[in-house]
Enzyme design. Structure first.
Site, mmCIF file in Angstrom:
data_model
loop_
_atom_site.group_PDB
_atom_site.id
_atom_site.type_symbol
_atom_site.label_atom_id
_atom_site.label_comp_id
_atom_site.label_asym_id
_atom_site.label_seq_id
_atom_site.Cartn_x
_atom_site.Cartn_y
_atom_site.Cartn_z
ATOM 1 N N LEU A 101 0.800 -1.231 0.082
ATOM 2 C CA LEU A 101 -0.074 0.136 0.136
ATOM 3 C C LEU A 101 0.736 1.192 -0.031
ATOM 4 O O LEU A 101 1.969 1.289 0.573
ATOM 5 C CB LEU A 101 -1.074 0.054 1.205
ATOM 6 C CG LEU A 101 -2.032 -1.040 1.425
ATOM 7 C CD1 LEU A 101 -2.805 -0.950 2.651
ATOM 8 C CD2 LEU A 101 -2.831 -0.889 0.182
ATOM 9 N N ASP A 102 0.549 2.117 -0.628
ATOM 10 C CA ASP A 102 1.458 3.527 -0.416
ATOM 11 C C ASP A 102 1.351 4.086 0.936
ATOM 12 O O ASP A 102 0.299 3.686 1.802
ATOM 13 C CB ASP A 102 0.362 4.716 -1.512
ATOM 14 C CG ASP A 102 0.452 4.336 -2.829
ATOM 15 O OD1 ASP A 102 1.164 3.649 -3.362
ATOM 16 O OD2 ASP A 102 -0.406 4.786 -3.617
ATOM 17 N N LYS A 103 2.447 4.731 1.167
ATOM 18 C CA LYS A 103 2.721 5.303 2.549
ATOM 19 C C LYS A 103 1.376 5.947 2.998
ATOM 20 O O LYS A 103 1.289 5.825 4.056
ATOM 21 C CB LYS A 103 3.824 6.193 2.524
ATOM 22 C CG LYS A 103 4.117 6.767 3.771
ATOM 23 C CD LYS A 103 5.471 7.611 3.642
ATOM 24 C CE LYS A 103 6.156 8.127 5.115
ATOM 25 N NZ LYS A 103 6.990 9.026 4.908
ATOM 26 N N THR A 137 -1.647 5.758 2.084
ATOM 27 C CA THR A 137 -2.770 4.829 2.104
ATOM 28 C C THR A 137 -3.321 3.988 3.344
ATOM 29 O O THR A 137 -2.372 3.322 3.622
ATOM 30 C CB THR A 137 -3.078 4.088 0.672
ATOM 31 O OG1 THR A 137 -2.714 4.997 -0.245
ATOM 32 C CG2 THR A 137 -4.235 3.299 0.664
ATOM 33 N N ARG A 163 -5.195 6.684 -7.666
ATOM 34 C CA ARG A 163 -4.842 8.022 -7.625
ATOM 35 C C ARG A 163 -4.834 8.607 -9.012
ATOM 36 O O ARG A 163 -5.221 9.685 -9.462
ATOM 37 C CB ARG A 163 -3.520 8.454 -6.927
ATOM 38 C CG ARG A 163 -3.750 7.870 -5.505
ATOM 39 C CD ARG A 163 -2.468 7.883 -4.637
ATOM 40 N NE ARG A 163 -1.806 8.916 -4.396
ATOM 41 C CZ ARG A 163 -0.475 9.149 -3.999
ATOM 42 N NH1 ARG A 163 0.170 7.988 -3.566
ATOM 43 N NH2 ARG A 163 0.303 10.285 -4.251
#
Length: 492
Positions: free
Chosen positions: A302-304, A306, A409
């Site tokens: 997961l993105d930082k 998110t 995104r």
């Protein structure tokens, strides 16, 4: 005085003083040997030599300037006027000397060195090969190195493992893993950006060939890893820091069994290390190593910024099975987001090709590309509008079919409704954040449904809203229990 013989005659008279007929011995001759008699004697020697061995004519050779060993072997010249011995009457030693070919350098090297040179001449200087042979027994070999101590061996091994070239063998439990994930699992202290740099520069080899980040490893494959600079070792078990990390991870668990667990990753916590990132989920998992030394493994990212459901495998077999599940798109994921504006089509499909603006950068911004562009991959997302706040904000439910970097995104920005708080893709000019909302990325991995790695029964886990999104939902009057129409979207 005897008249000199005519040119071409037989030479000096054999009956003159000192000749053999007079019975007196021949007088020693010290002058140059260039008289007619000498020429006749040399001619006679050549004739005898050619009859004895066509390949040698040493009887007709002037031996005064020969090497000592050649003069010793030269046969004695018979007195002038004496007939040469027939071939049958010559001794065996004479025949062996006259009939064999002239000795070469190799044969001369094998002759005994005990032969003495004639008197009046200095001894011949030994040849190079003779000097080496004679000196060899006296030379001492190199001193044998001392055996290293156990401590030195341990230190050398530790240094080689930390900074030397290593060759790793893929185990059956690691089969099917991406090469970058494989290295991340083997070297948890190595930043993920460093791993991707190794792959991009071609420093990583699989079975002797360059590897790409998306390549999958097979059981028994040989992975050559260049020298690595590892970060500081993780905290030792039972240390205060390890106990704190373990307590923090325990507070994030949404689901757990003997094979896997699902964490509620908070906003701002990176999944893996990177440039300047020292605290991340992968590092915190060091505190959960079992008694056999096995550490839980990541199976997706997961993105930082998110928040939400993050699956962790507890065993290698579970990690390999879950990784295959994600690759086959058998995992069903639902995300919630807050977008700027309201899409005209309340439920739709976004299908594009995405590529990194800077190839090789793990956290580079993604752009919408064309089919066939370098690094372009197809990305598919279904979306639905769950609720809205006027025409200013919309609560979106998103279902990604593919799993590209920053896919949701980039797709939200592509349709003209970027996500609130997105520092990379929010590009609406003069747009003001409503009062009370925090300028943080409003994106949550809300729900995940995935087959269990051992039993294949579906595991359905839902994550709560993170604090900043819960605050926004309250301010905007959104009900988190509202029906989510994305469940009706296709699975592919």
């Amino acid at each position: 005085m005897t008249k000199p013989p005519s040119r071409g005659g037989s030479g000096r008279s054999r009956t003159g003083p000192g000749g053999p007929a007079s019975g007196r011995p021949l007088r020693a001759r010290t002058g140059p040997r260039n008289t007619a008699r000498d020429a006749a004697e040399r001619a006679a020697g050549l004739a005898i030599s050619s009859r004895a061995s066509p390949s040698r004519a040493s009887f007709g050779r002037d031996m005064s300037d020969a090497a000592p060993w050649e003069r010793d072997e030269a046969p004695s010249r018979a007195p002038a006027g004496s007939p040469a011995k027939p071939k049958s009457e010559r001794s065996k030693s004479e025949r062996s000397k006259s009939e064999r070919p002239r000795a070469g350098a190799a044969e001369r090297a094998e002759r005994p060195a005990s032969r003495k040179p004639p008197e009046g001449r200095p001894p011949a200087r030994p040849r190079r090969d003779e000097r080496q042979d004679s000196e060899a027994p006296r030379s001492r070999g190199p001193a044998e190195p001392k055996a290293p101590t156990r401590r030195a061996l341990r230190e050398a091994t530790a240094e080689a493992l930390a900074t030397g070239v290593q060759t790793l063998e893929v185990t059956p439990d690691e089969a099917g893993m991406r090469i970058d994930r494989f290295l991340s699992a083997r070297f948890p202290q190595l930043p993920f950006t460093r791993i991707q740099s190794l792959v991009r520069k071609g420093e990583l080899r699989v079975n002797g060939k360059r590897a790409k980040a998306a390549d999958r490893v097979e059981p028994g494959a040989s992975v050559r890893v260049p020298p690595l600079s590892l970060e500081a070792r993780p905290p030792a078990p039972n240390s205060p820091r390890a106990e704190g990390d373990l307590a923090f991870l325990r507070s994030l668990i949404l689901y757990e069994d003997q094979d896997m667990m699902v964490l509620n990753k908070p906003f701002g916590l990176a999944v893996q290390g990177g440039s300047g990132t020292t605290r991340h989920v992968d590092g915190l998992l060091e505190a959960m190593r079992d008694k056999d030394g096995q550490k839980p493994r990541l199976v997706h990212r997961l993105d930082k910024d998110t928040a939400g459901c993050l699956i962790i495998a507890k065993t290698r077999l579970a990690a390999a099975t879950l990784a295959k599940t994600f690759r086959s798109r058998a995992a069903r994921k639902i995300y919630w987001a807050l977008a700027a504006g309201v899409p005209k089509v309340r439920q739709g499909r976004i299908s594009t090709y995405l590529a990194k603006e800077e190839i090789g950068d793990a956290d580079a911004r993604m752009r919408v590309a064309k089919h066939g562009d370098e690094g372009a991959s197809h990305a598919l997302t279904y979306y639905a509008v769950v609720d809205q706040a006027g025409q200013k904000l919309a609560w979106l439910s998103l279902k990604p079919v593919t799993g590209r970097t920053h896919q949701l995104r980039a797709h939200a920005a592509h349709i003209g409704h970027p996500l609130v708080g997105d520092p990379k893709y929010f590009d609406i000019e003069n747009w003001e954040l409503p009062g009370g909302l925090q300028n943080r990325l409003h994106l949550l991995a809300r729900r995940i449904v995935i087959p269990h790695p051992r039993t294949a029964k579906p595991i359905d886990v839902t994550a709560p809203l993170p604090p900043h999104m819960a605050q926004s939902w309250n301010l905007l009057g959104f009900d988190a229990a509202r029906y989510d129409p994305i469940v009706e979207a296709p699975e592919a």
